[in-house]
Scaffold this motif. Structure first.
Motif, short mmCIF file in Angstrom:
data_model
loop_
_atom_site.label_atom_id
_atom_site.label_comp_id
_atom_site.label_asym_id
_atom_site.label_seq_id
_atom_site.Cartn_x
_atom_site.Cartn_y
_atom_site.Cartn_z
N LEU A 17 0.84 -1.21 0.00
CA LEU A 17 0.00 0.00 0.00
C LEU A 17 0.87 1.25 0.00
O LEU A 17 0.64 2.18 -0.79
CB LEU A 17 -0.92 0.00 1.22
N GLY A 20 2.45 1.78 -3.28
CA GLY A 20 1.43 2.20 -4.23
C GLY A 20 1.09 3.67 -4.08
O GLY A 20 0.95 4.40 -5.07
N LEU A 21 0.98 4.13 -2.84
CA LEU A 21 0.73 5.55 -2.59
C LEU A 21 1.89 6.41 -3.09
O LEU A 21 1.67 7.49 -3.65
CB LEU A 21 0.49 5.80 -1.10
N GLU A 24 1.24 6.64 -6.83
CA GLU A 24 -0.03 7.15 -7.34
C GLU A 24 -0.40 8.55 -6.87
O GLU A 24 -1.37 9.11 -7.37
CB GLU A 24 -1.15 6.17 -6.97
N THR A 25 0.32 9.09 -5.91
CA THR A 25 -0.01 10.44 -5.44
C THR A 25 1.25 11.22 -5.14
O THR A 25 2.24 10.66 -4.71
CB THR A 25 -0.94 10.40 -4.21
N VAL A 67 -6.30 -0.48 1.19
CA VAL A 67 -6.51 0.61 0.23
C VAL A 67 -6.29 1.98 0.86
O VAL A 67 -6.32 3.00 0.17
CB VAL A 67 -7.91 0.53 -0.41
N GLY A 68 -6.08 2.01 2.16
CA GLY A 68 -5.84 3.28 2.84
C GLY A 68 -5.43 3.05 4.27
O GLY A 68 -5.55 1.94 4.79
N LEU A 91 -5.52 5.27 -1.48
CA LEU A 91 -5.29 5.09 -2.91
C LEU A 91 -6.33 5.88 -3.71
O LEU A 91 -7.52 5.89 -3.34
CB LEU A 91 -5.36 3.61 -3.29
N GLN A 95 -10.64 7.27 -3.05
CA GLN A 95 -10.87 8.60 -2.50
C GLN A 95 -12.26 9.10 -2.90
O GLN A 95 -12.85 8.63 -3.86
CB GLN A 95 -9.80 9.57 -3.01
#
Length: 171
Positions: A17, A20-21, A24-25, A67-68, A91, A95
């Motif tokens: 996770l 991935g963050l 992706e951000t 996922v968060g 993710l 959101q």
């Protein structure tokens, strides 16, 4: 969607996770590929958080995938044990569904149970979605850290935000 406290057995999924963050951000601290944490180190960090008792991480799980998360990090020092820092990451596909509100809600409740009544966080000034969430949840801007982040060769200011938790009987 399940929100629960992290366990050591989540280390691999939490590392996935986090990476991935990172990809992706742009609103998280790490650049893509910069995180060098090993699985063993991640397990040890989670175990250390649990053993100290003044910090924790809540994870959001959807169909057995993290996922968060919302982390709350406090201190055992007497002068500052009433406060904790918050870090939240979700993710992008998850959101805008109320997950941030739920994650902050469980961290607030946990903080109250631990005797923590001041929460703090930082947010990049252009992260409008996060600013909306934090304002909605009662956080207020207390200051600005000028040129706090370097993102794509430009400096970004960061808001420093805080919230005082009220006791349940004060609601």
């Amino acid at each position: 969607m399940i929100i629960r406290e992290i366990s050591v057995s989540d280390a691999e999924a939490f590392l996935r996770l986090s990476r991935g963050l990172d990809k992706e951000t742009q609103y998280m601290l790490y650049e893509p590929g910069e995180r060098s944490t090993t699985l063993e180190e991640q397990r040890a960090r989670i175990e250390k958080i649990h053993n100290k008792g003044f910090s924790t991480i809540f994870v959001a799980e959807d169909e057995e995938q993290l996922v968060g998360y919302a982390g709350i990090f406090g201190s055992a020092l007497k002068r500052v044990r009433h406060r904790a820092s918050i870090v939240i990451g979700i993710l992008p596909p998850f959101q805008g569904r109320g997950l941030g509100t739920k994650l902050l809600g469980v961290t607030h409740q946990w903080a109250k149970e631990k005797g923590i009544h001041r929460l703090e966080l930082t947010v990049m000034e252009h992260n409008r979605h996060a600013m909306y969430l934090y304002n909605k949840m009662g956080y207020r801007v207390e200051g600005m850290r000028k040129s706090a982040i370097v993102l794509e060769d430009r400096t970004i200011d960061e808001f420093y935000m805080g919230k005082i938790l009220k006791a349940d009987k004060e609601k």
